[in-house]
Design an enzyme around this catalytic site. Structure first.
Site, short mmCIF file in Angstrom:
data_model
loop_
_atom_site.label_atom_id
_atom_site.label_comp_id
_atom_site.label_asym_id
_atom_site.label_seq_id
_atom_site.Cartn_x
_atom_site.Cartn_y
_atom_site.Cartn_z
N ALA A 199 36.99 44.52 40.48
CA ALA A 199 35.55 44.42 40.59
C ALA A 199 35.17 43.59 41.82
O ALA A 199 34.02 43.52 42.19
CB ALA A 199 34.97 43.80 39.33
N ASN A 242 42.73 40.88 34.58
CA ASN A 242 41.93 39.91 35.33
C ASN A 242 40.45 40.01 34.94
O ASN A 242 39.97 39.17 34.16
CB ASN A 242 42.12 40.14 36.83
CG ASN A 242 41.42 39.08 37.66
OD1 ASN A 242 40.75 38.21 37.14
ND2 ASN A 242 41.56 39.17 38.96
N ASP A 243 39.77 41.05 35.43
CA ASP A 243 38.32 41.13 35.19
C ASP A 243 37.95 41.10 33.71
O ASP A 243 36.91 40.56 33.35
CB ASP A 243 37.78 42.42 35.82
CG ASP A 243 37.87 42.38 37.34
OD1 ASP A 243 37.77 41.27 37.89
OD2 ASP A 243 38.05 43.44 37.94
N VAL A 244 38.83 41.66 32.86
CA VAL A 244 38.49 41.74 31.44
C VAL A 244 38.58 40.39 30.74
O VAL A 244 38.30 40.28 29.55
CB VAL A 244 39.39 42.75 30.70
CG1 VAL A 244 39.20 44.14 31.27
CG2 VAL A 244 40.85 42.35 30.74
#
Lengths: 465, 100
Positions: free
Chosen positions: A435, A394-396
């Protein structure tokens, strides 16, 4: 009994074999041979120790028995552990190294004659400093790794535990340790030695609790490094070059991995250690979240898109590990390859819960390692690829990291998934990642959300191919 | 003037940090997990200290407090040595090249 000079040379040989063991890991082909070098080095070190002590009485039998007990437990764990649980296994192993260092330091403190460090109550100054540092770092490694283990295992919540004045307390305790070492050197009192060990256990706990679940790759690497420094400290005490060399190797290895992980998140080491990331953001983002339209798809749509693509890039993340979807993923890729689709995998440095975690899981599912690429190698290919299949990451992939200077992940290197013609995003819900920030990618025109468990969705797609 | 042997050990230590630095940077990122498990295994060479501690018998008994700590350390280090090397081996067996 072996002469001290001869055994020192043999310890040097083990040290060199350990260097070769790490050297072997520069490529998968040489890695297996490297591991044998490591094993040989360990066997030499243990045999040389037996011969240099030269005591083959009852004590020796007990040593073999305890070695056998520990060895069987270790072997059992090594064969049983699922690959998804590697992070907690490594954390657990770190704690054992730390505790072993503490125990050896305690023995050396209680019976310094045996190690040529002077006599009880009159231990050499340098040895006293070395053993108390070794014991302190070992104790921090032990309790810190236990906390990391509990967080990774899910026994303890991954949410950071923070309170006011936390860092001040840690600093204060650190200074206390240094003062105690100073007093220990002057007084040689055993109570001070025990206090150092106990306070260090406490520091280990306090150091790791404020660090959130998503920062575990850094924590594990950091504890890896600590376990090395603890071993080196003991190596100085015992005047043993194998331990000094190994401690230095492991210490720098862990430090480099921590650096790589921090760089993968564009955060400074201190920022991670001081912790608390994700705790406050999660609340604020859930309040301000506005309802934006997303495109919702099913397995059939996904199968159709990928079958007609000429190239597909798979972006796996921790969610894939949680759902144990790596085998289903492999089946999907096999089916796609039969249709003439070119498939590769893109791995972000901080995907998963420890460095290289995704690579091991894919290897377990028989994905050839030359189809798996690192961020720098593959990032330019997204622009030319038809479908990006994001599974459990997700965040990456969040483009906000490139566009919004206000975002906590701004500046973090991300996989340019949004540049591919279409994005298939497998996710259980629209909830933000670790995050705690909303992913801009969900609302793009070229993104199709597949709301399901990663494994079930992938299996569904296989059926539809 | 004679050089303190400590300085020699310090030299080994610092040189090894440099060796470690260059060797670890050349490790391919896809093998970072095996790197961690193998460094785990080799740092358990601390078992040499544990063996010396366990076998010491200055007072004639092998079950002094310091011996017991030695034996405990042997168990812990042995779990790590066998566990670390075997799990690394298990992982490395899985890395395969594309069949041509």
């Amino acid at each position: 009994m072996m002469s001290a000079n001869l055994s020192a040379l043999f310890y040097l040989v083990s040290g060199i074999l350990f260097i070769l063991a790490l050297r072997g890991l520069s490529s998968p082909e040489t890695s297996r041979q490297g591991n044998y070098f490591g094993i040989t080095g360990m066997v030499i070190a243990i045999l040389v120790t037996f011969f240099s002590v030269g005591n083959f009485g009852t004590g020796f039998i007990y040593v073999l028995i305890f070695l056998f007990i520990g060895g069987s437990v270790g072997a059992f764990i090594a064969f049983k552990i699922p690959m998804t649980a590697m992070p907690e296994l490594v954390a657990g192993f770190h704690s054992l190294v730390g505790l072993a260092a503490v125990f050896v330091a305690i023995s050396a403190f209680l019976q310094p004659e045996v190690f040529n460090l002077g006599s009880s109550g009159n231990i050499k100054l340098a040895s006293l400093i070395e053993m108390s540092l070794g014991a302190a770092i070992g104790a921090i490694t032990f309790s810190g790794s236990i906390i990391a283990f509990l967080k990774l295992r899910g026994i303890m919540s991954g949410a950071p535990i923070t309170f006011k004045g936390q860092h001040f307390i840690n600093l204060f305790l650190g200074i206390i340790i240094l003062l105690l070492i100073y007093y220990l050197c002057r007084s040689q009192l055993s109570n001070i030695f025990w206090s150092i060990v106990l306070i260090s256990f406490l520091i280990g706990v306090l150091l790791i609790i404020p660090i959130g679940g998503a920062d575990m790759p850094v924590v594990i690497s950091m504890l890896n490094s600590y376990s090395g420094w603890a071993a080196a400290g003991i190596g100085f005490t015992l005047e043993n070059s194998a331990l000094i060399i190994t401690g230095a190797l492991v210490g720098s290895s862990g430090a480099i991995l921590s650096y790589i992980m921090c760089k993968g998140m564009n955060r400074s080491f201190f920022n991670v250690i001081l912790g608390g990331w994700g705790a406050t953001d999660q609340n604020s983002s859930s309040q301000t979240k506005e309802q934006k339209p997303v495109k919702n798809g099913n397995a059939d749509d996904a199968a159709f898109l990928m079958k007609n693509a000429s190239s597909v890039i798979i972006v796996p993340g921790y969610g894939m590990a949680v759902a144990q979807a790596q085998h289903a993923l492999r089946e999907m890729v096999d089916a796609l390859k039969k249709n003439g689709v070119k498939v590769s995998y893109a791995i972000h440095p901080v995907a998963g819960r420890m460095p290289g975690h995704m690579n091991v899981l894919l290897a377990e599912a028989n994905v050839p390692y030359d189809e798996v690429f690192e961020l720098e190698e593959i990032n330019n290919d997204f622009a030319n690829c038809d479908v990006a299949y994001v599974i459990g990451a997700n965040d990456v992939t969040n483009p906000v990291a490139k566009t919004d200077p206000q975002s906590p992940i701004y500046g973090m290197p991300i996989l340019d998934v949004e540049k591919s013609k279409s994005v298939l995003f497998v996710k259980r819900s629209l909830s933000p990642g670790y995050a705690g920030i909303d992913n801009d990618l969900f609302y793009r025109d070229n993104t199709l959300m597949l709301f399901a468990d990663a494994k079930k969705m992938t299996e569904e797609i296989v059926k539809n191919l | 003037m004679e050089i303190d042997p400590f300085i020699f050990r310090l030299s080994i230590f610092i040189l090894s940090i440099f060796v470690g630095y260059y060797v670890v940077w050349s490790v391919t990122p896809s093998l970072h997990t095996p790197l961690m498990s193998v460094t785990n295994a080799i740092s358990s060479v601390i078992i040499v200290g544990a063996i010396i501690a366990a076998l010491a018998n200055s007072s004639g008994s092998i079950f002094e407090t310091s011996n017991i700590f030695g034996f405990l350390a042997i168990v812990l280090a042995a779990v790590n040595i066998f566990g670390g090397f075997l799990v690394t081996q298990r992982m490395l067996q899985m890395y395969k090249k594309k069949k041509k």
